[in-house]
Design an enzyme around this catalytic site. Structure first.
Site, PDB file in Angstrom:
ATOM      1  N   ASP A 105       0.826  -1.203   0.000  1.00 47.29           N
ATOM      2  CA  ASP A 105       0.000   0.000   0.000  1.00 47.29           C
ATOM      3  C   ASP A 105       0.861   1.255   0.000  1.00 47.29           C
ATOM      4  O   ASP A 105       1.428   1.623   1.026  1.00 47.29           O
ATOM      5  CB  ASP A 105      -0.922  -0.006   1.220  1.00 47.29           C
ATOM      6  CG  ASP A 105      -1.879   1.172   1.242  1.00 47.29           C
ATOM      7  OD1 ASP A 105      -2.021   1.839   0.197  1.00 47.29           O
ATOM      8  OD2 ASP A 105      -2.484   1.425   2.297  1.00 47.29           O
ATOM      9  N   ASP A 131      -1.663   5.333  -5.749  1.00 45.21           N
ATOM     10  CA  ASP A 131      -1.940   4.530  -4.557  1.00 45.21           C
ATOM     11  C   ASP A 131      -2.139   3.065  -4.932  1.00 45.21           C
ATOM     12  O   ASP A 131      -3.175   2.675  -5.476  1.00 45.21           O
ATOM     13  CB  ASP A 131      -3.195   5.065  -3.859  1.00 45.21           C
ATOM     14  CG  ASP A 131      -3.558   4.280  -2.602  1.00 45.21           C
ATOM     15  OD1 ASP A 131      -2.718   3.486  -2.143  1.00 45.21           O
ATOM     16  OD2 ASP A 131      -4.670   4.470  -2.090  1.00 45.21           O
TER      17      ASP A 131
END
Length: 503
Positions: free
Chosen positions: A105, A324
Site C-alpha cells: 500500500d 496509490d
C-alpha cells in the site's frame, strides 16, 4: 480491503436495459459462460467502498540517507478486482522469525500485522493463504514502544498514535477507514528479515530492527475472510514507514520501485532500490504532501486533449492526483469524469456496441481490446506522458464465444476533485518512487521480465523472485476463471450479446 466477488447480477442488469430492443434469437442447447469472476457476487459499488476504506489512511514523518544494497520483496496477488483485487508481499518478523502476508500500500505509511490475541481478526482467507498472528511475548527480540519513546512522539504529532497519561503506557494507534472498518493496536520494535542484493550481484540474508504496528482489534470489512491478509505494508514517505526506517539505518536507498503484473496470475517485482530501464520518464512529486501526489495537467483520448480546465488538477487540500497501490480501481475528479467517458465512447471502433448499466459505460466487442478502444494519455508536469492502454481503464465483465463485455473501470470521485490512480492503472508498468530526489518515474514493461536495479555500487541484473508461495512452488491458486453451466444467467448474457439491436 476485501476481495470483490461478482455474481451474474451485473450481466442481468445490463440485459434488462436492453431486452426491449432485443430481437427473438434462437438459443443453442447449451452455452458456456466464461467470466473473470468468482460465482459469489458483490456489485461494483462495493469495490468503490473498499477503495475508500483505504483512502482514510494518513501519514507519519521524516527519513534519512545512507545506502547498502537493494532489498527484495516477493509479490503475489493481482489487479483483477473479480479475482484478487490487491497485491501483497511477505515479511518475516520476530525471533524465531514468522512470515506474514501483507498488502502493498503506497497510500499509507505504517506496517502493521495481526497480533495475538485479537478481537474480530479473520482466521482464514479466501486467497488460499495461511493467516498468522504475531505474539510479541513469543519473540525474544520484541519490545513494546512506550509513550515516552521519541518515535511515538513523532507519531503523536501526526495523529498516528494515541497515548494515555503515563509516559510508560504503550504507544497505541487507531485507524478508522471510510467504510467504517478499522483496526487498533500498539507499536512494537522487533527484527525484520529480508533479502538484500549487494553491489557484487550477490544476495545476502539481512535483518534490521524496525517499528511496526501490532493489531489487536479489527472491525467492519477487515473482519471478513474473503481476501483477508495478515496486515498492511505502508510504503509512504514518513518517518515510521519501513522505507524510511531501513534507509535511516543504512540498509537500503531512499527509493523503491515496483512492477505489478497485470495478468490474472499476477505477481511482479518490489524492491527498495531504483529500477533503471530504458524508457523511464520522470515527473516531480508534489512536496510536503502526505501521499504520492503528482501534477497532472491534462488528459487526452486518441491524441485529443479533453476540454477540462487544468486548474481542476491543481494540488490542494481538496484537489490533486495520487498514486496509490492500495486502491484497486481508479477514480477521476468529478469534473473530469463525464468528458473522459464521453470521449472513450465516441472513439471506440464502429463494430463496438455501447450500453450503460447502473451508470457505468459498457461495451460489447468481438475484436481485440487494443484494436477496439482508444489509448488514453495522462500528461504531467514537464510534458511527461503516461500511456494508458485499454486494459488499464477497462474491466472485462463477461464473455460468450468471441464476444466480450467490457466496462469502464475508472470511477467518478463523486463530489470530489481528487484523482486516484490505483492498481488498474499501475499494472504492467515500472514505477520508481525516488524520494531522495522527490520525483516519480514510470515506463510500460512486461513485469514477468528481469529488470536492472541500482545499488550503491551501480547497476545489477535483478531477476524477479516474487512468484512463489510459502513452499517455494509456483502459485497458480490466485488465478482462476469460473465457468457456470447453462441457466438463466447464460441465456441473459447470450441475449445481451446476440439479441440486442441497439448501440
Amino acid at each position: 480491503m476485501r476481495p470483490p466477488e461478482v455474481a451474474v447480477a451485473a450481466a442481468v442488469v445490463v440485459v434488462a436495459a436492453l431486452l426491449a430492443g432485443a430481437g427473438a434469437v434462437p438459443l443453442p442447447a447449451t452455452l458456456r459462460l466464461q467470466r473473470a469472476v468468482p460465482h459469489r457476487g458483490v456489485p461494483l459499488e462495493h469495490l468503490k467502498e473498499r477503495d475508500w476504506a483505504r483512502h482514510a489512511r494518513r501519514g507519519l514523518l521524516g527519513g534519512a540517507p545512507a545506502v547498502a544494497g537493494v532489498v527484495d520483496f516477493p509479490v503475489e496477488g493481482s489487479a483483477n478486482p473479480y479475482m484478487v483485487g490487491l497485491y501483497f508481499t511477505r515479511v518475516k518478523l520476530g525471533n524465531p522469525a514468522r512470515e506474514f502476508f501483507v498488502q502493498i500500500d503506497t497510500g499509507s505509511d505504517i506496517l502493521w500485522v495481526t497480533c495475538s490475541p485479537c478481537t474480530g481478526c479473520p482466521t482464514s482467507s479466501g486467497l488460499n493463504i495461511q493467516l498468522e498472528s504475531f505474539n510479541p511475548d513469543s519473540s525474544s527480540t520484541s519490545s513494546r514502544i512506550t509513550c515516552s519513546d521519541d518515535r511515538c512522539t513523532s507519531a503523536l504529532q501526526t495523529g498516528e498514535a494515541v497515548c494515555q497519561d503515563s509516559p510508560s503506557s504503550p504507544c497505541g494507534y487507531t485507524f478508522t477507514y471510510g467504510d467504517g472498518s478499522g483496526t487498533s493496536g500498539y507499536y512494537v520494535s522487533d527484527t525484520m528479515y529480508f533479502d538484500t542484493v549487494m553491489g557484487n550481484e550477490q544476495t545476502a540474508n539481512s535483518s534490521a530492527s524496525i517499528v511496526f504496528g501490532c493489531s489487536n482489534s479489527q472491525s467492519g470489512d477487515l473482519t471478513k475472510a474473503d481476501r483477508a491478509v495478515d496486515g498492511i505494508f505502508g510504503f509512504g514517505q514518513h518517518q515510521l514507514s519501513v522505507v524510511s526506517q531501513l534507509n535511516s539505518l543504512g540498509v537500503s536507498p531512499k527509493v523503491f520501485s515496483h512492477c505489478l503484473k497485470g495478468s490474472d496470475n499476477g505477481g511482479g517485482i518490489l524492491v527498495l532500490g531504483e529500477i533503471v530501464e530504458p524508457g523511464l520518464v520522470y515527473t516531480p512529486l508534489v512536496p510536503s504532501q502526505p501521499h504520492y501526489n503528482l501534477n497532472l495537467e491534462s488528459i487526452a483520448v486518441n491524441g485529443q486533449k479533453l476540454p477540462i480546465d487544468s486548474s481542476l488538477f491543481t494540488t490542494s487540500n481538496t484537489q490533486g492526483t495520487i498514486v496509490d497501490s492500495g486502491t484497486t480501481l481508479a477514480y477521476l475528479a468529478d469534473g473530469a469524469y463525464d468528458p473522459f467517458v464521453s470521449a472513450i465512447a465516441a472513439a471506440v471502433s464502429p463494430s463496438v456496441r455501447s450500453l450503460v448499466s447502473k451508470g457505468n459505460q459498457c461495451f460489447i466487442t468481438s475484436s481485440s481490446v487494443d484494436s477496439s478502444f482508444p489509448t488514453v494519455t495522462l500528461y504531467f508536469m514537464g510534458g511527461v506522458a503516461m500511456t494508458v492502454k485499454p486494459e488499464n481503464y477497462l474491466l472485462q465483465q463477461a464473455s460468450v464465444d468471441n464476444n466480450v463485455l467490457w466496462c469502464i473501470g475508472w470511477q467518478r470521485n463523486q463530489g470530489q476533485e481528487i484523482t486516484i490512480l490505483g492498481d488498474l492503472v499501475l499494472k504492467d508498468k515500472i514505477f520508481v518512487y525516488d524520494l531522495a530526489n522527490l520525483r516519480m518515474g514510470w515506463a510500460d514493461y512486461d513485469c514477468s521480465m528481469s529488470v536492472n536495479v541500482t545499488t550503491s555500487s551501480g547497476k545489477n541484473q535483478y531477476v524477479n523472485t516474487g512468484q512463489f508461495d510459502v513452499n517455494g512452488s509456483s502459485r497458480s491458486t490466485l488465478s482462476y476463471w469460473c465457468s457456470i453451466p447453462v441457466g438463466v444467467a447464460v441465456i441473459l448474457v447470450h441475449m445481451l450479446i446476440f439479441g440486442a439491436s441497439r448501440r
